[in-house]
Design a protein around this motif. Structure first.
Motif, PDB file in Angstrom:
ATOM      1  N   ALA A  45       0.973  -1.299  -0.011  1.00 23.03           N
ATOM      2  CA  ALA A  45      -0.008  -0.058   0.033  1.00 23.03           C
ATOM      3  C   ALA A  45       0.845   1.207  -0.106  1.00 23.03           C
ATOM      4  O   ALA A  45       2.144   1.181   0.415  1.00 23.03           O
ATOM      5  CB  ALA A  45      -0.881   0.039   1.283  1.00 23.03           C
ATOM      6  N   PRO A  46       0.319   2.190  -0.439  1.00 21.75           N
ATOM      7  CA  PRO A  46       0.990   3.679  -0.332  1.00 21.75           C
ATOM      8  C   PRO A  46       1.257   4.086   0.997  1.00 21.75           C
ATOM      9  O   PRO A  46       0.650   3.583   2.114  1.00 21.75           O
ATOM     10  CB  PRO A  46       0.166   4.677  -1.118  1.00 21.75           C
ATOM     11  CG  PRO A  46      -0.847   3.817  -2.005  1.00 21.75           C
ATOM     12  CD  PRO A  46      -1.048   2.594  -1.232  1.00 21.75           C
ATOM     13  N   TYR A  89       3.895   9.103  -6.043  1.00 25.59           N
ATOM     14  CA  TYR A  89       2.685   9.882  -6.420  1.00 25.59           C
ATOM     15  C   TYR A  89       2.341  11.002  -5.728  1.00 25.59           C
ATOM     16  O   TYR A  89       2.840  11.213  -4.431  1.00 25.59           O
ATOM     17  CB  TYR A  89       1.454   8.928  -6.111  1.00 25.59           C
ATOM     18  CG  TYR A  89       1.411   7.600  -6.995  1.00 25.59           C
ATOM     19  CD1 TYR A  89       1.843   6.623  -6.314  1.00 25.59           C
ATOM     20  CD2 TYR A  89       0.952   7.749  -8.283  1.00 25.59           C
ATOM     21  CE1 TYR A  89       2.072   5.379  -7.053  1.00 25.59           C
ATOM     22  CE2 TYR A  89       0.967   6.367  -8.804  1.00 25.59           C
ATOM     23  CZ  TYR A  89       1.224   5.415  -8.453  1.00 25.59           C
ATOM     24  OH  TYR A  89       1.488   4.098  -9.157  1.00 25.59           O
ATOM     25  N   PHE A 100      -4.985  12.353  -8.202  1.00 24.64           N
ATOM     26  CA  PHE A 100      -3.380  12.018  -8.279  1.00 24.64           C
ATOM     27  C   PHE A 100      -2.715  12.071  -9.400  1.00 24.64           C
ATOM     28  O   PHE A 100      -3.483  11.997 -10.643  1.00 24.64           O
ATOM     29  CB  PHE A 100      -3.525  10.308  -8.133  1.00 24.64           C
ATOM     30  CG  PHE A 100      -3.740   9.921  -6.742  1.00 24.64           C
ATOM     31  CD1 PHE A 100      -5.051   9.631  -6.128  1.00 24.64           C
ATOM     32  CD2 PHE A 100      -2.683   9.960  -5.753  1.00 24.64           C
ATOM     33  CE1 PHE A 100      -5.188   9.264  -4.855  1.00 24.64           C
ATOM     34  CE2 PHE A 100      -2.983   9.554  -4.392  1.00 24.64           C
ATOM     35  CZ  PHE A 100      -4.225   9.123  -3.927  1.00 24.64           C
TER      36      PHE A 100
ATOM     37  N   VAL B  37      -9.530   5.018  -2.409  1.00 26.19           N
ATOM     38  CA  VAL B  37      -8.673   5.286  -3.431  1.00 26.19           C
ATOM     39  C   VAL B  37      -8.611   3.996  -3.864  1.00 26.19           C
ATOM     40  O   VAL B  37      -8.459   2.892  -3.336  1.00 26.19           O
ATOM     41  CB  VAL B  37      -7.133   5.815  -2.991  1.00 26.19           C
ATOM     42  CG1 VAL B  37      -6.380   5.775  -4.053  1.00 26.19           C
ATOM     43  CG2 VAL B  37      -7.283   7.063  -2.251  1.00 26.19           C
ATOM     44  N   GLN B  39      -6.499   1.241  -7.209  1.00 28.76           N
ATOM     45  CA  GLN B  39      -5.344   1.352  -7.992  1.00 28.76           C
ATOM     46  C   GLN B  39      -5.737   0.177  -9.106  1.00 28.76           C
ATOM     47  O   GLN B  39      -5.864  -1.186  -8.638  1.00 28.76           O
ATOM     48  CB  GLN B  39      -4.319   0.929  -7.329  1.00 28.76           C
ATOM     49  CG  GLN B  39      -2.899   0.781  -8.286  1.00 28.76           C
ATOM     50  CD  GLN B  39      -1.561   1.198  -7.287  1.00 28.76           C
ATOM     51  OE1 GLN B  39      -1.505   0.520  -6.270  1.00 28.76           O
ATOM     52  NE2 GLN B  39      -0.675   1.622  -7.904  1.00 28.76           N
ATOM     53  N   LEU B  45      -2.497   5.411  -8.805  1.00 25.32           N
ATOM     54  CA  LEU B  45      -3.666   5.515  -7.987  1.00 25.32           C
ATOM     55  C   LEU B  45      -4.824   6.414  -8.418  1.00 25.32           C
ATOM     56  O   LEU B  45      -4.459   7.482  -9.234  1.00 25.32           O
ATOM     57  CB  LEU B  45      -3.213   6.149  -6.513  1.00 25.32           C
ATOM     58  CG  LEU B  45      -1.907   5.435  -5.953  1.00 25.32           C
ATOM     59  CD1 LEU B  45      -1.303   6.412  -4.851  1.00 25.32           C
ATOM     60  CD2 LEU B  45      -2.276   4.106  -5.467  1.00 25.32           C
ATOM     61  N   TYR B  95      -8.383   0.949  -1.689  1.00 22.77           N
ATOM     62  CA  TYR B  95      -7.956   1.138  -0.233  1.00 22.77           C
ATOM     63  C   TYR B  95      -8.751   2.282   0.344  1.00 22.77           C
ATOM     64  O   TYR B  95      -9.221   3.145  -0.249  1.00 22.77           O
ATOM     65  CB  TYR B  95      -6.542   1.848  -0.628  1.00 22.77           C
ATOM     66  CG  TYR B  95      -5.407   1.099  -1.081  1.00 22.77           C
ATOM     67  CD1 TYR B  95      -4.863   1.230  -2.268  1.00 22.77           C
ATOM     68  CD2 TYR B  95      -4.570   0.068  -0.450  1.00 22.77           C
ATOM     69  CE1 TYR B  95      -4.048   0.416  -2.937  1.00 22.77           C
ATOM     70  CE2 TYR B  95      -3.512  -0.819  -1.000  1.00 22.77           C
ATOM     71  CZ  TYR B  95      -3.358  -0.357  -2.379  1.00 22.77           C
ATOM     72  OH  TYR B  95      -2.203  -1.170  -2.950  1.00 22.77           O
ATOM     73  N   TRP B 104      -3.180   4.077   5.646  1.00 20.20           N
ATOM     74  CA  TRP B 104      -3.986   3.558   4.613  1.00 20.20           C
ATOM     75  C   TRP B 104      -4.247   1.860   5.147  1.00 20.20           C
ATOM     76  O   TRP B 104      -3.321   1.392   5.815  1.00 20.20           O
ATOM     77  CB  TRP B 104      -2.955   3.387   3.437  1.00 20.20           C
ATOM     78  CG  TRP B 104      -2.743   4.638   2.595  1.00 20.20           C
ATOM     79  CD1 TRP B 104      -1.913   5.781   3.403  1.00 20.20           C
ATOM     80  CD2 TRP B 104      -3.243   4.913   1.396  1.00 20.20           C
ATOM     81  NE1 TRP B 104      -1.886   6.606   2.119  1.00 20.20           N
ATOM     82  CE2 TRP B 104      -2.422   6.294   1.290  1.00 20.20           C
ATOM     83  CE3 TRP B 104      -3.932   4.586   0.583  1.00 20.20           C
ATOM     84  CZ2 TRP B 104      -2.798   6.992   0.249  1.00 20.20           C
ATOM     85  CZ3 TRP B 104      -4.074   5.095  -0.829  1.00 20.20           C
ATOM     86  CH2 TRP B 104      -3.623   6.238  -1.147  1.00 20.20           C
ATOM     87  N   GLY B 105      -5.037   1.552   4.569  1.00 19.17           N
ATOM     88  CA  GLY B 105      -5.294  -0.060   4.589  1.00 19.17           C
ATOM     89  C   GLY B 105      -4.728  -0.734   3.720  1.00 19.17           C
ATOM     90  O   GLY B 105      -3.828  -0.194   2.897  1.00 19.17           O
ATOM     91  N   GLN B 106      -4.665  -2.248   3.665  1.00 16.85           N
ATOM     92  CA  GLN B 106      -3.726  -3.092   3.205  1.00 16.85           C
ATOM     93  C   GLN B 106      -4.346  -3.181   1.528  1.00 16.85           C
ATOM     94  O   GLN B 106      -3.797  -3.596   0.583  1.00 16.85           O
ATOM     95  CB  GLN B 106      -3.430  -4.157   3.724  1.00 16.85           C
ATOM     96  CG  GLN B 106      -4.733  -5.312   3.353  1.00 16.85           C
ATOM     97  CD  GLN B 106      -5.974  -5.118   4.212  1.00 16.85           C
ATOM     98  OE1 GLN B 106      -5.979  -4.147   5.198  1.00 16.85           O
ATOM     99  NE2 GLN B 106      -7.074  -5.809   3.941  1.00 16.85           N
TER     100      GLN B 106
END
Lengths: 109, 114
Positions: A45-46, A89, A100, B37, B39, B45, B95, B104-106
């Motif tokens: 994850a970011p 990003y 983004f 968000v 991806q 993203l 996410y 953030w979550g995984q």
């Protein structure tokens, strides 16, 4: 919807300095866009490096800094480390919505 | 320790629906704006939606407006994303993130395919 632009790829030598930029199709990026910078490594994850133009989180390495530069948001990495190789990003706010950038693949080589 | 745990992803046919959940812990959930968000595989993203602290304000990216609905239950420290009329290009890891993207979550993978 606005388009946020980033360099697709950059390369930096270990120990070197590199600046990533983030532009807006609507004009100059200002603090009112509340620029954010994120780092993402493959399969993860970011993580957020920078919020609201230049503020750092407690976990942000000191070698990262950010500012507004020439009408864009900018992220500068000084003293690049191998572990900094990642996708970066930016995010700009347009009113209550975010957009983004397409990301910059940073290679440390 | 702050945690965001997404769930609800999976395989769904085009035109179908799915409801994602994000359960928060380690912070005062009701104090934070929350957002989703996504991806797509191999892509960047994409900001989808946000919701204010009491759920009275919601904002969406144009590509999901009218199809996706963000909501929250502060009593259960939970954020939701109801996704309807799903299309192949909705395939992505989704996410959730808290205010200022501090956490953030995984992520949870949604695959839209027949």
């Amino acid at each position: 919807q606005a388009v946020v632009t980033q360099e697709p790829s950059l390369t930096v030598s270990p120990g070197g300095t590199v600046t990533l930029t983030c532009g807006s199709s609507t004009g100059a990026v200002t603090s009112g866009h509340y620029p954010y910078w994120f780092q993402q490594k493959p399969g993860q994850a970011p993580t957020t490096l920078i919020y609201e133009t230049s503020s750092k989180h407690s976990w942000t390495p000191a070698r990262f800094s950010a500012s507004l530069l020439g009408g864009k948001a900018a992220l500068t990495l000084s003293g690049a480390q191998p572990e900094d190789e990642a996708e970066y990003y930016c995010l700009l706010s347009y009113g209550a919505r975010g957009v983004f950038g397409g990301g910059t693949k940073l290679t440390v080589l | 320790e702050v945690q965001l745990v997404e769930s609800g992803g999976g395989l769904v046919q085009p035109g179908g629906s799915l409801r994602l959940a994000c359960v928060a812990s380690g912070f005062t959930f009701s104090n934070d704006w929350m957002r989703w968000v996504r991806q797509a595989p191999g892509k960047g993203l994409e900001w989808l939606a946000n919701i204010n602290r009491d759920g009275s304000e919601k904002n969406y990216v144009d590509s999901v407006k009218g199809r996706f609905t963000i909501s929250r239950d502060n009593a259960k420290n939970s954020l939701f994303l109801q996704m309807n009329s799903l299309r192949a290009d909705d395939t992505a890891v989704y996410y959730c993130a808290r205010d200022q993207y501090r956490s953030w979550g995984q992520g949870t993978l949604v695959t839209v395919s027949s």
